[in-house]
Design a protein around this motif. Structure first.
Motif, mmCIF file in Angstrom:
data_model
loop_
_atom_site.group_PDB
_atom_site.id
_atom_site.type_symbol
_atom_site.label_atom_id
_atom_site.label_comp_id
_atom_site.label_asym_id
_atom_site.label_seq_id
_atom_site.Cartn_x
_atom_site.Cartn_y
_atom_site.Cartn_z
ATOM 1 N N GLY A 95 0.795 -1.222 0.000
ATOM 2 C CA GLY A 95 0.000 0.000 0.000
ATOM 3 C C GLY A 95 0.829 1.274 0.000
ATOM 4 O O GLY A 95 0.314 2.346 0.335
ATOM 5 N N HIS A 96 2.093 1.175 -0.355
ATOM 6 C CA HIS A 96 2.962 2.352 -0.394
ATOM 7 C C HIS A 96 2.662 3.223 -1.600
ATOM 8 O O HIS A 96 2.064 2.773 -2.586
ATOM 9 N N ASN A 97 3.136 4.477 -1.531
ATOM 10 C CA ASN A 97 2.850 5.403 -2.621
ATOM 11 C C ASN A 97 4.098 5.872 -3.347
ATOM 12 O O ASN A 97 4.027 6.731 -4.222
ATOM 13 N N ALA A 98 5.252 5.338 -2.983
ATOM 14 C CA ALA A 98 6.482 5.686 -3.693
ATOM 15 C C ALA A 98 7.242 4.420 -4.054
ATOM 16 O O ALA A 98 7.282 3.467 -3.270
ATOM 17 N N MET A 99 7.817 4.416 -5.242
ATOM 18 C CA MET A 99 8.583 3.261 -5.710
ATOM 19 C C MET A 99 9.874 3.738 -6.347
ATOM 20 O O MET A 99 9.950 4.842 -6.893
ATOM 21 N N TYR A 100 10.886 2.878 -6.267
ATOM 22 C CA TYR A 100 12.246 3.261 -6.640
ATOM 23 C C TYR A 100 12.912 2.159 -7.460
ATOM 24 O O TYR A 100 12.661 0.969 -7.226
ATOM 25 N N TRP A 101 13.797 2.551 -8.353
ATOM 26 C CA TRP A 101 14.748 1.635 -8.973
ATOM 27 C C TRP A 101 16.148 2.023 -8.538
ATOM 28 O O TRP A 101 16.544 3.187 -8.630
ATOM 29 N N TYR A 102 16.893 1.011 -8.066
ATOM 30 C CA TYR A 102 18.288 1.173 -7.716
ATOM 31 C C TYR A 102 19.131 0.204 -8.545
ATOM 32 O O TYR A 102 18.703 -0.894 -8.862
ATOM 33 N N LYS A 103 20.373 0.616 -8.810
ATOM 34 C CA LYS A 103 21.335 -0.261 -9.478
ATOM 35 C C LYS A 103 22.433 -0.610 -8.485
ATOM 36 O O LYS A 103 23.002 0.281 -7.849
ATOM 37 N N GLN A 104 22.709 -1.915 -8.350
ATOM 38 C CA GLN A 104 23.770 -2.349 -7.444
ATOM 39 C C GLN A 104 24.849 -3.061 -8.246
ATOM 40 O O GLN A 104 24.623 -4.151 -8.774
ATOM 41 N N SER A 105 25.999 -2.416 -8.348
ATOM 42 C CA SER A 105 27.145 -3.001 -9.047
ATOM 43 C C SER A 105 28.215 -3.352 -8.032
ATOM 44 O O SER A 105 28.298 -2.749 -6.964
ATOM 45 N N ALA A 106 29.049 -4.291 -8.391
ATOM 46 C CA ALA A 106 30.122 -4.719 -7.489
ATOM 47 C C ALA A 106 31.052 -3.541 -7.188
ATOM 48 O O ALA A 106 31.377 -2.751 -8.070
ATOM 49 N N LYS A 107 31.440 -3.435 -5.939
ATOM 50 C CA LYS A 107 32.432 -2.450 -5.478
ATOM 51 C C LYS A 107 31.948 -0.999 -5.575
ATOM 52 O O LYS A 107 32.749 -0.078 -5.444
ATOM 53 N N LYS A 108 30.662 -0.782 -5.844
ATOM 54 C CA LYS A 108 30.159 0.590 -5.949
ATOM 55 C C LYS A 108 28.963 0.766 -5.021
ATOM 56 O O LYS A 108 28.229 -0.188 -4.751
ATOM 57 N N PRO A 109 28.729 1.985 -4.543
ATOM 58 C CA PRO A 109 27.536 2.214 -3.713
ATOM 59 C C PRO A 109 26.271 2.000 -4.523
ATOM 60 O O PRO A 109 26.266 2.115 -5.750
ATOM 61 N N LEU A 110 25.220 1.700 -3.812
ATOM 62 C CA LEU A 110 23.915 1.580 -4.435
ATOM 63 C C LEU A 110 23.572 2.897 -5.130
ATOM 64 O O LEU A 110 23.685 3.967 -4.539
ATOM 65 N N GLU A 111 23.157 2.815 -6.401
ATOM 66 C CA GLU A 111 22.862 4.019 -7.168
ATOM 67 C C GLU A 111 21.365 4.161 -7.375
ATOM 68 O O GLU A 111 20.725 3.276 -7.949
ATOM 69 N N LEU A 112 20.824 5.271 -6.933
ATOM 70 C CA LEU A 112 19.421 5.567 -7.195
ATOM 71 C C LEU A 112 19.258 5.917 -8.670
ATOM 72 O O LEU A 112 19.997 6.740 -9.212
ATOM 73 N N MET A 113 18.272 5.277 -9.311
ATOM 74 C CA MET A 113 18.020 5.551 -10.731
ATOM 75 C C MET A 113 16.773 6.421 -10.892
ATOM 76 O O MET A 113 16.828 7.492 -11.491
ATOM 77 N N PHE A 114 15.661 5.938 -10.408
ATOM 78 C CA PHE A 114 14.393 6.636 -10.588
ATOM 79 C C PHE A 114 13.572 6.547 -9.306
ATOM 80 O O PHE A 114 13.648 5.576 -8.567
#
Lengths: 118, 116
Positions: free
Chosen positions: A28-47
């Motif tokens: 029932g949440h109202n916000a959704m996110y895409w993150y990219k997780q690559s090796a050796k890098k911080p989690l990257e917010l996409m959208f």
């Protein structure tokens, strides 16, 4: 289970393919996110989508195209990707407050879609 | 702008011994800070959060973290490690995105190994 379901869990595609990742949340949440997780890098917010409106596009290349038809579903359409786009793509959701004020900051993540681009 | 630095990429402990995962933050205003955990082939799960209430925050699975403004630190501790604690741990600071949507800034992660 977190209440956020991602499909497929694994995807292998060539650089000329078109594919989509799907995310569905049952919280029932109202916000959704895409993150990219690559090796050796911080989690990257996409959208970020807030109440179905895109509120963040973190300089993501146009070969990634998000779609949010309603507050429960989020897609990431993939087209002519590069090998460096291989990563774990994580979907998350949260309950945001409007019109202002700090939110809880708690995200609920899916288990991710592992993408390999050949 | 906010940022976090996780000082150790890997930490190894024996089962039953204390765990210390270190995190320093940088923030231009009073931050909200979080620790998330990611078990193998799983998504991230919130362990605990600090949002300007008590400086010692207790989370799930016996973990706790202390907010120290003078040291700009938010280290994660547990008195006694369990094999099931083996995972990747992420320190996170909140940033203010657009439309009042919090933007979380993730650290690079610390992989915790627990040996029997």
């Amino acid at each position: 289970e977190t209440g956020v379901t991602q499909t497929p869990r694994h995807l292998v595609m060539g650089m000329t393919n078109k594919k989509s990742l799907k995310c569905e949340q049952h919280l029932g949440h109202n916000a959704m996110y895409w993150y990219k997780q690559s090796a050796k890098k911080p989690l990257e917010l996409m959208f970020v989508y807030n109440f179905k409106e895109q509120t963040e596009n973190n300089s993501v290349p146009s070969r990634f195209s998000p779609e949010c038809p309603n507050s429960s579903h989020l897609f990431l359409h993939l087209h002519t990707l590069q090998p460096e786009d291989s990563a774990l793509y994580l979907c998350a959701s949260s309950q945001e407050r409007r019109p202002s004020g700090m939110n809880t900051g708690e995200l609920f993540f899916g288990e991710g879609s592992r993408l390999t681009v050949l | 702008a906010q940022s976090v630095t996780q000082l150790d990429s890997h930490v190894s402990v024996s089962e039953g011994t204390p765990v210390l995962l270190r995190c320093n933050y940088s923030s231009s205003y009073s931050p909200s800070l979080f620790w998330y955990v990611q078990h193998p082939n799983k998504g991230l799960q919130l362990l605990l959060k600090y949002t300007s209430a008590a400086t010692l925050v207790k989370g799930i699975n016996g973990f706790e973290a202390e907010f120290k403004k003078s040291e700009t630190s938010f280290h994660l501790t547990k008195p006694s490690a369990h094999m099931s604690d083996a995972a990747e741990y992420f320190c996170v600071v909140s940033d203010r995105g657009t439309y009042n949507t919090d933007k979380l800034i993730f650290g690079t992660g610390t992989r915790l190994q627990v040996f029997p």
